[in-house]
Design a protein around this motif. Structure first.
Motif, PDB file in Angstrom:
ATOM      1  N   TRP A  55      21.911  18.977  48.103  1.00  0.00           N
ATOM      2  CA  TRP A  55      21.079  17.790  48.276  1.00  0.00           C
ATOM      3  C   TRP A  55      21.881  16.620  48.833  1.00  0.00           C
ATOM      4  O   TRP A  55      21.355  15.801  49.595  1.00  0.00           O
ATOM      5  CB  TRP A  55      20.426  17.398  46.950  1.00  0.00           C
ATOM      6  N   ASN A  58      21.860  17.458  52.505  1.00  0.00           N
ATOM      7  CA  ASN A  58      20.538  17.531  53.133  1.00  0.00           C
ATOM      8  C   ASN A  58      19.725  16.252  53.014  1.00  0.00           C
ATOM      9  O   ASN A  58      18.835  16.006  53.838  1.00  0.00           O
ATOM     10  CB  ASN A  58      19.748  18.698  52.547  1.00  0.00           C
ATOM     11  N   LEU A  62      18.133  15.568  56.509  1.00  0.00           N
ATOM     12  CA  LEU A  62      16.674  15.639  56.554  1.00  0.00           C
ATOM     13  C   LEU A  62      16.069  14.363  57.112  1.00  0.00           C
ATOM     14  O   LEU A  62      15.191  14.405  57.986  1.00  0.00           O
ATOM     15  CB  LEU A  62      16.123  15.916  55.150  1.00  0.00           C
ATOM     16  N   VAL A 215       8.666  19.147  55.654  1.00  0.00           N
ATOM     17  CA  VAL A 215      10.002  19.744  55.681  1.00  0.00           C
ATOM     18  C   VAL A 215      10.725  19.467  54.367  1.00  0.00           C
ATOM     19  O   VAL A 215      11.506  20.294  53.879  1.00  0.00           O
ATOM     20  CB  VAL A 215      10.807  19.215  56.886  1.00  0.00           C
ATOM     21  N   GLY A 216      10.469  18.308  53.764  1.00  0.00           N
ATOM     22  CA  GLY A 216      11.076  17.994  52.476  1.00  0.00           C
ATOM     23  C   GLY A 216      10.627  18.948  51.386  1.00  0.00           C
ATOM     24  O   GLY A 216      11.432  19.411  50.569  1.00  0.00           O
ATOM     25  N   THR A 219      12.310  22.285  51.991  1.00  0.00           N
ATOM     26  CA  THR A 219      13.719  22.203  51.607  1.00  0.00           C
ATOM     27  C   THR A 219      13.881  22.221  50.090  1.00  0.00           C
ATOM     28  O   THR A 219      14.777  22.889  49.561  1.00  0.00           O
ATOM     29  CB  THR A 219      14.348  20.915  52.184  1.00  0.00           C
ATOM     30  N   ILE A 408      16.747  20.025  62.062  1.00  0.00           N
ATOM     31  CA  ILE A 408      15.905  20.787  61.140  1.00  0.00           C
ATOM     32  C   ILE A 408      16.583  22.106  60.783  1.00  0.00           C
ATOM     33  O   ILE A 408      16.583  22.546  59.629  1.00  0.00           O
ATOM     34  CB  ILE A 408      14.519  21.038  61.770  1.00  0.00           C
ATOM     35  N   VAL A 411      19.177  21.472  58.153  1.00  0.00           N
ATOM     36  CA  VAL A 411      18.596  21.333  56.816  1.00  0.00           C
ATOM     37  C   VAL A 411      18.320  22.708  56.214  1.00  0.00           C
ATOM     38  O   VAL A 411      18.667  22.996  55.062  1.00  0.00           O
ATOM     39  CB  VAL A 411      17.286  20.511  56.884  1.00  0.00           C
TER      40      VAL A 411
END
Length: 496
Positions: A55, A58, A62, A215-216, A219, A408, A411
């Motif tokens: 995290w 990312n 992100l 996308v979050g 992820t 992307i 990520v």
């Protein structure tokens, strides 16, 4: 004499602007790689696990990935100087917040703010630079320096991170941004001139929000799945939310008059193939490099400083080879250069998955170098291929999308390869075995992408429907993202 003084003043102002924009991009790119060297120290001092480290990386990547295109549009509409300096201020303040973070949660908040600042800085700095050099030859030279500072920032990260972490602890890697940020703010306020594009498109707020959330959510599921269990309600819910949000994003973009991501561009095979390959590049490059320092520290017992130095072959190979990639693609064609690059990178990752605790560094460095050479051969040609697939007026937008797809992929790479390591460990394997599996996974994906691009780039077609040439004697066949930005009305949408 008056003209002479004006010319000298103009050259002086442009020199300051070049320094300010290049130094800002250096700071943004430095933060991409400097964190990697400090991850072992962060894990120890913040008492976090692999999930927390994922995290930390990312949260930054992100936000940069999802806000790059919007950052360029903001700069066009509200002023490139204003957006650039706001980005510098946010990035600098966030860096201080990161350095003072007592917990992982506070550090993640700082990394999110850093990502927002970086997404504003990069496209605005390139737009300012291109606008201040109207003569094409001067513009290309200036952008070349800008790109060069990007490469220096990437290469300097592992060493700077190792030195600062070894001497002062991980907070120092963020505090190094404070003096740079202050210099940029003072010099920028005094020397930069405001510029904007009154004809810029409207800001696609729904598309931006949906892309970040979609996308979050994806992820989150990939990173947390290993810890919470892949069948837990929270993880299944995050994957379901990702599907719904990304489907909504596609629907909004298809109907929006000025979308941040025009889906019609993906009707061009060359554009689709090049961006798919770029996702793989981001996936394998960022996902594998996330573990480089951890391998040397946790598996081979190196110090943090030594580990930072040991990862340099990959960075140096990219810095040295990258300037020649576009020329090679112009001479031999996209397909040959990209396929060769992906094949070399895939091979490097596969053999990197065979190193062990007792493998001597003399048998490791060349594997890292092979990875760096391979990916260096792909980045510029893939962006050039995406640009060639669209009309000249959309070259800047195509370059920005290419950068976004790479981010992307980064990520997803950190999330997926981290899940591979956690999965092997949960099955009773050692961390070393987990790393080997992660490198092998990245190598297999990259090698498969080499086959895919080798087959599909051969008969790709350009935006006007004619066959996209695979050979060219001129530089026009391969346009780097920076060159495209300098010649496109959408240039402020681009970053590297």
């Amino acid at each position: 004499m008056a003209v002479s003084h004006a010319a000298v003043g103009s050259r002086s102002n442009r020199a300051v602007l070049l320094t300010v924009t290049c130094l800002g991009q250096f700071m943004v790119l430095l933060d991409n790689t400097i964190v990697g060297a400090a991850l072992p120290d962060m894990q120890h001092r913040l008492n976090t696990q692999l999930t927390g480290l994922q995290w930390i990386v990312n949260a930054y990547v992100l936000l940069v990935a999802m806000l790059l295109l919007s950052g360029g549009i903001f700069a066009d509409r509200f002023g490139r100087k204003r957006v650039y300096l706001i980005g510098v201020a946010v990035f600098t303040a966030a860096s201080v917040l990161c350095s003072l973070a007592p917990t992982v949660g506070w550090l993640l908040a700082g990394r999110v703010l850093q990502g927002i600042g970086a997404a504003a800085m990069s496209p605005a700095s390139l737009a300012l630079l291109a606008a201040s050099h109207p003569v094409p030859q001067e513009r290309i030279k200036a952008i070349g320096l800008w790109a060069g500072f990007s490469g220096i920032g990437l290469a300097a990260g592992p060493v700077a991170g190792g030195v600062l972490t070894e001497a002062f602890g991980w907070p120092a890697i963020f505090l190094v941004n404070l003096p740079i940020g202050v210099v940029l703010l003072v010099a920028g306020l005094r020397s930069l001139e405001e510029a904007r594009n009154p004809n810029s498109p409207a800001i696609d707020i729904p598309g931006t929000v949906l892309s970040v959330l979609g996308v979050g959510a994806l992820t989150y599921g990939l990173i947390e799945g290993g810890a919470r269990g892949w069948t837990s309600p929270v993880i299944l819910g995050s994957f379901a939310a990702a599907v719904i949000l990304l489907a909504a994003f596609a629907a909004v973009e298809a109907r929006c008059s000025a979308p941040m991501l025009p889906l019609r561009l993906f009707r061009q095979r060359l554009f689709t193939v090049s961006n798919t390959a770029m996702i793989v590049v981001g996936f394998a490059l960022m996902g594998s490099s996330f573990f480089f320092s951890q391998f040397f520290v946790y598996v081979q017992g190196s110090s943090i400083l030594r580990a930072g130095l040991q990862t340099l072959p990959a960075s140096f190979a990219m810095v040295i080879v990258s300037p020649y990639a576009g020329r090679l693609a112009a001479r031999y064609g996209f397909r040959i250069v990209v396929t060769t690059g992906l094949a070399l990178a895939g091979l490097g990752l596969l053999v990197l998955g065979m190193v062990h605790a007792d493998t001597g560094y003399g048998n490791v460095w060349w594997r890292l170098g092979l990875v760096g050479i391979g990916f260096a051969l792909t980045l510029s040609p893939l962006t050039g291929a995406a640009i060639q697939a669209v009309s000249p007026q959309e070259g800047g937008l195509a370059s920005g999308i290419s950068s976004t797809t790479r981010q992307i992929g980064a990520v997803l790479g950190v999330a997926v390869l981290g899940a591979v390591v956690r999965g092997r460990q949960s099955g009773g394997a050692t961390f070393e075995t987990g790393l080997n599996s992660a490198f092998l996974t990245a190598g297999i994906v990259t090698s498969a992408a080499a086959v895919f691009t080798g087959l599909w780039l051969a008969r790709s077609r350009s935006a006007d429907g004619s066959a996209a040439p695979q050979r060219s004697d001129g530089a026009q066949a391969v346009t780097t993202s920076d060159e495209a930005s300098a010649n496109s009305p959408n240039r402020s949408k681009i970053t590297r």
